[in-house]
Design a protein around this motif. Structure first.
Motif, PDB file in Angstrom:
ATOM      1  N   ASP A   8       1.122   5.337   1.223  1.00 34.74           N
ATOM      2  CA  ASP A   8       0.592   6.362   2.115  1.00 34.74           C
ATOM      3  C   ASP A   8       0.011   7.500   1.276  1.00 34.74           C
ATOM      4  OD1 ASP A   8       0.348   8.657   3.875  1.00 34.74           O
ATOM      5  OD2 ASP A   8       1.517   7.499   5.317  1.00 34.74           O
ATOM      6  N   THR A  37       0.839  -1.189   0.000  1.00 34.53           N
ATOM      7  CA  THR A  37       0.000   0.000   0.000  1.00 34.53           C
ATOM      8  C   THR A  37       0.878   1.245   0.000  1.00 34.53           C
ATOM      9  OG1 THR A  37      -0.122  -0.036   2.425  1.00 34.53           O
ATOM     10  CG2 THR A  37      -1.871  -1.170   1.205  1.00 34.53           C
ATOM     11  N   GLU A  78       4.780   7.354   0.355  1.00 33.49           N
ATOM     12  CA  GLU A  78       5.747   6.295   0.631  1.00 33.49           C
ATOM     13  C   GLU A  78       5.042   4.943   0.704  1.00 33.49           C
ATOM     14  OE1 GLU A  78       7.762   7.233   4.193  1.00 33.49           O
ATOM     15  OE2 GLU A  78       8.827   8.978   3.368  1.00 33.49           O
ATOM     16  N   ARG A  79       5.799   3.910   0.300  1.00 28.66           N
ATOM     17  CA  ARG A  79       5.254   2.557   0.381  1.00 28.66           C
ATOM     18  C   ARG A  79       5.308   2.052   1.815  1.00 28.66           C
ATOM     19  NH1 ARG A  79       7.948  -1.459  -3.614  1.00 28.66           N
ATOM     20  NH2 ARG A  79       9.805  -0.677  -2.563  1.00 28.66           N
ATOM     21  N   ARG A  80       4.225   1.464   2.240  1.00 28.54           N
ATOM     22  CA  ARG A  80       4.168   0.902   3.586  1.00 28.54           C
ATOM     23  C   ARG A  80       4.737  -0.510   3.578  1.00 28.54           C
ATOM     24  NH1 ARG A  80      -1.981   2.850   5.294  1.00 28.54           N
ATOM     25  NH2 ARG A  80      -1.503   5.082   5.469  1.00 28.54           N
ATOM     26  N   THR A 106       2.149  10.995   2.253  1.00 29.21           N
ATOM     27  CA  THR A 106       3.567  11.119   1.910  1.00 29.21           C
ATOM     28  C   THR A 106       3.931  10.429   0.610  1.00 29.21           C
ATOM     29  OG1 THR A 106       4.120   9.119   3.194  1.00 29.21           O
ATOM     30  CG2 THR A 106       4.127  11.229   4.361  1.00 29.21           C
TER      31      THR A 106
END
Length: 301
Positions: A160, A158, A165-167, A163
């Motif tokens: 964010d 997923t 960014e990849r979780r 931001t």
């Protein structure tokens, strides 16, 4: 003194001054407008000159850039043969080293086979059996039997929304594999491998960026932890702390987890084992012997 003669009586000719409409058509612009038009025309001339200067500057700049590009291209083309030669030399060196490595590995396999043959000839039955058991326990020899296979896989990635960014919560971590292997050892496993990498007493499972290294070898999802041990090994793992922990990860982060029994599986011997020699010390009666301590590594996000 001359008397004005507007009607031309003195000369016998009658003259007429221009009327208003005639004067308007002859001079349609007021003198002020005429001056403004002249100034505007002069400004246009200056603007045209400025545009010509700007166009000339642009052309000169493009000419300089083109010249620099030509020089850079010629230099790159001139250096290309040297780069090609260097690259070819490196490729040749790598291929030679690869061939040398393959040859040395073949010689090592031949020597290992000779050592095994001599060992079979020289050792008695009881000593040979003990040696085989020791090799199987330490990872020096391949093992075969029944056991369990624990499969872990990453969940969906997923992003964010704030931001961008990849979780990474849904990714399997090194601590998760450590937890799985420690739980299998505790449940009675005799030998374990992760994606074909046999575990020994000196094996490491650690994170390196987004990759997981087992015995300094990268492994990727799905992670298959195969263990040889008791017949109820898979059930004990599922009902234990590790099984409940991974089920929580599945429900919370969408990871994949499965534990199943396996039969007639073979775990290869560990590669690149480093032999170490230890001499046990005999403590005196007055020196207390420390009790062993340590706990299994726990997984976590």
């Amino acid at each position: 003194m001359t008397v004005p003669d507007p009607d031309g009586a003195s000369t016998g000719k009658r003259t007429y001054g221009p009327d208003f409409l005639t004067a308007l058509f002859q001079n349609p612009l007021d003198p002020g407008y005429a001056d403004a038009a002249a100034r505007k025309a002069e400004g246009r001339g200056r603007t045209g000159t400025a545009r010509q200067i700007a166009s000339g500057s642009t052309a000169l700049m493009l000419l300089v850039i083109g010249f620099l590009l030509v020089v850079a291209y010629r230099q790159t083309v001139a250096e290309e043969p040297a780069r090609t030669v260097a690259r070819d030399e490196l490729i040749e060196q790598v291929e030679n080293r690869r061939d040398e490595t393959a040859e040395l590995q073949g010689r090592a396999d031949e020597l290992a086979a000779k050592v095994a043959t001599l060992r079979e000839q020289k050792l008695s039955g009881e000593a040979l059996a003990q040696l085989r058991d020791l090799e199987a326990a330490t990872g020096f020899a391949a093992v075969h039997g029944n056991g369990a296979k624990i499969t872990l896989a990453d969940g969906p990635t997923t992003v964010d929304p704030v931001t961008g960014e990849r979780r990474t919560e849904s990714r399997v971590k090194d601590t998760d594999l450590q937890l799985a292997t420690n739980a299998l050892w505790s449940a009675g496993a005799e030998a374990i491998s992760i994606n074909g990498q046999r575990l020994t007493a000196t094996s490491t499972i650690r994170q390196a960026g987004e990759a997981i290294l087992v015995n300094v070898q990268p492994v990727a999802t799905p992670y298959e932890v195969v263990a040889i041990g008791p017949g109820d090994l898979a059930g004990d793992f599922t009902s234990g702390y590790a099984g409940h922990f991974f089920e929580t990860l599945v429900a919370r982060y969408g990871m994949s987890f499965d534990a199943a029994g396996v039969k007639n599986v073979t775990l290869d011997a560990a590669t690149e084992l480093k032999l170490r020699v230890a001499t046990p010390s005999t403590p005196s009666s007055s020196t207390p012997v420390p009790a062993p301590s340590g706990s299994a590594s726990e997984g976590g996000r």
